[in-house]
Design a protein around this motif. Structure first.
Motif, PDB file in Angstrom:
ATOM      1  N   LYS A 118      -1.656   4.528  -4.338  1.00  0.00           N
ATOM      2  CA  LYS A 118      -2.502   3.532  -3.678  1.00  0.00           C
ATOM      3  C   LYS A 118      -1.846   2.163  -3.532  1.00  0.00           C
ATOM      4  CE  LYS A 118      -6.928   5.655  -4.838  1.00  0.00           C
ATOM      5  NZ  LYS A 118      -8.292   5.444  -5.404  1.00  0.00           N
ATOM      6  N   GLY A 119      -0.664   1.977  -4.087  1.00  0.00           N
ATOM      7  CA  GLY A 119       0.027   0.715  -3.906  1.00  0.00           C
ATOM      8  C   GLY A 119       0.031  -0.161  -5.139  1.00  0.00           C
ATOM      9  N   TYR A 179       0.842  -1.197   0.000  1.00  0.00           N
ATOM     10  CA  TYR A 179       0.000   0.000   0.000  1.00  0.00           C
ATOM     11  C   TYR A 179       0.880   1.251   0.000  1.00  0.00           C
ATOM     12  CZ  TYR A 179      -3.343  -3.608   1.126  1.00  0.00           C
ATOM     13  OH  TYR A 179      -4.101  -4.763   1.082  1.00  0.00           O
TER      14      TYR A 179
END
Length: 231
Positions: free
Chosen positions: A209-210, A154
């Motif tokens: 957001k990863g 994340y």
């Protein structure tokens, strides 16, 4: 290439051997400056040896001089062992490794050592880029005719430009912080090993957001894989 691996391995072997002898003859007290310096040298040598091994493996599998040793493999057992081995490193990095392994996944014909190598590289990559104080997820599930392994972080995510080339050798993110180490070998090797298993390694990522790296391995490989016979 193979020549580069040889040029790296020869002096590295000398360094590791000499370091081992120095550790034996130096009765340094725990916590002393000498002990700390030797530990730092050992850590650096181990990292360099691991990266040299990865480079040698990548060259070997791409050239066909290295072969898989496939056999019926319990992926849950392999992934569980890998997670247990790396968990202390995650804790040291301030991250929590969250593991979810479905028991319903059938055995696959695979080289368990190389599957471990794929997942180790993906987890170590996630460790570098995971959000501080956050989690990294390792999941195993049964897909349609395939076992599906996911490693999700994340962190900052990967740009579209970098996603298009991330599995190429010696490629690293264009916006990486300079303090993040690496040679751009781990993901290339993981991708090559997935291909050797007639599987795939893909990436889904969104900036900010990863990232999720997904390995899909065929549940039925016909009992045979390139480079070896199933035992």
């Amino acid at each position: 290439n193979a020549a580069v691996c040889h040029e790296l391995r020869t002096p590295l072997t000398s360094i590791v051997t000499s370091l081992g002898l120095l550790e034996e003859i130096t009765a340094a007290a725990p916590g002393s400056a000498t002990k700390r310096l030797l530990a730092n040298i050992r850590t650096g040598a181990d990292i360099l040896r691991a990266r040299t091994n990865d480079l040698q493996d990548l060259v070997g599998f791409q050239s066909g001089t290295m072969r898989l040793r496939p056999r019926p493999t319990d992926l849950g057992e392999v992934l569980g062992g890998c997670a247990q081995r790396l968990e202390p490193e995650f804790l040291k990095a301030g991250l929590r490794l969250r593991v979810e392994l479905a028991a319903s996944v059938p055995r696959v014909v695979a080289d368990p050592d190389r599957i471990d190598q794929i997942i180790s590289n993906l987890l170590q990559n996630a460790m570098k880029y995971g959000a501080a104080g956050g989690v990294v997820d390792l999941r195993l599930a049964a897909g349609r005719n395939a076992a599906v392994i996911e490693v999700q972080d994340y962190g900052p995510g990967v740009s579209a430009w970098d996603r298009a080339r991330i599995f190429q050798p010696h490629v690293r993110g264009s916006d990486l912080r300079p303090e993040i180490p690496g040679m751009g070998i781990g993901l290339a090797l993981a991708s090559e090993l997935a291909k050797q298993h007639r599987g795939t390694l893909t990436l889904e990522s969104e900036e900010g957001k990863g990232s999720t790296f997904r390995v899909e391995l065929p549940i039925d490989a016909g009992g045979e894989l390139p480079g070896g016979q199933a035992s």
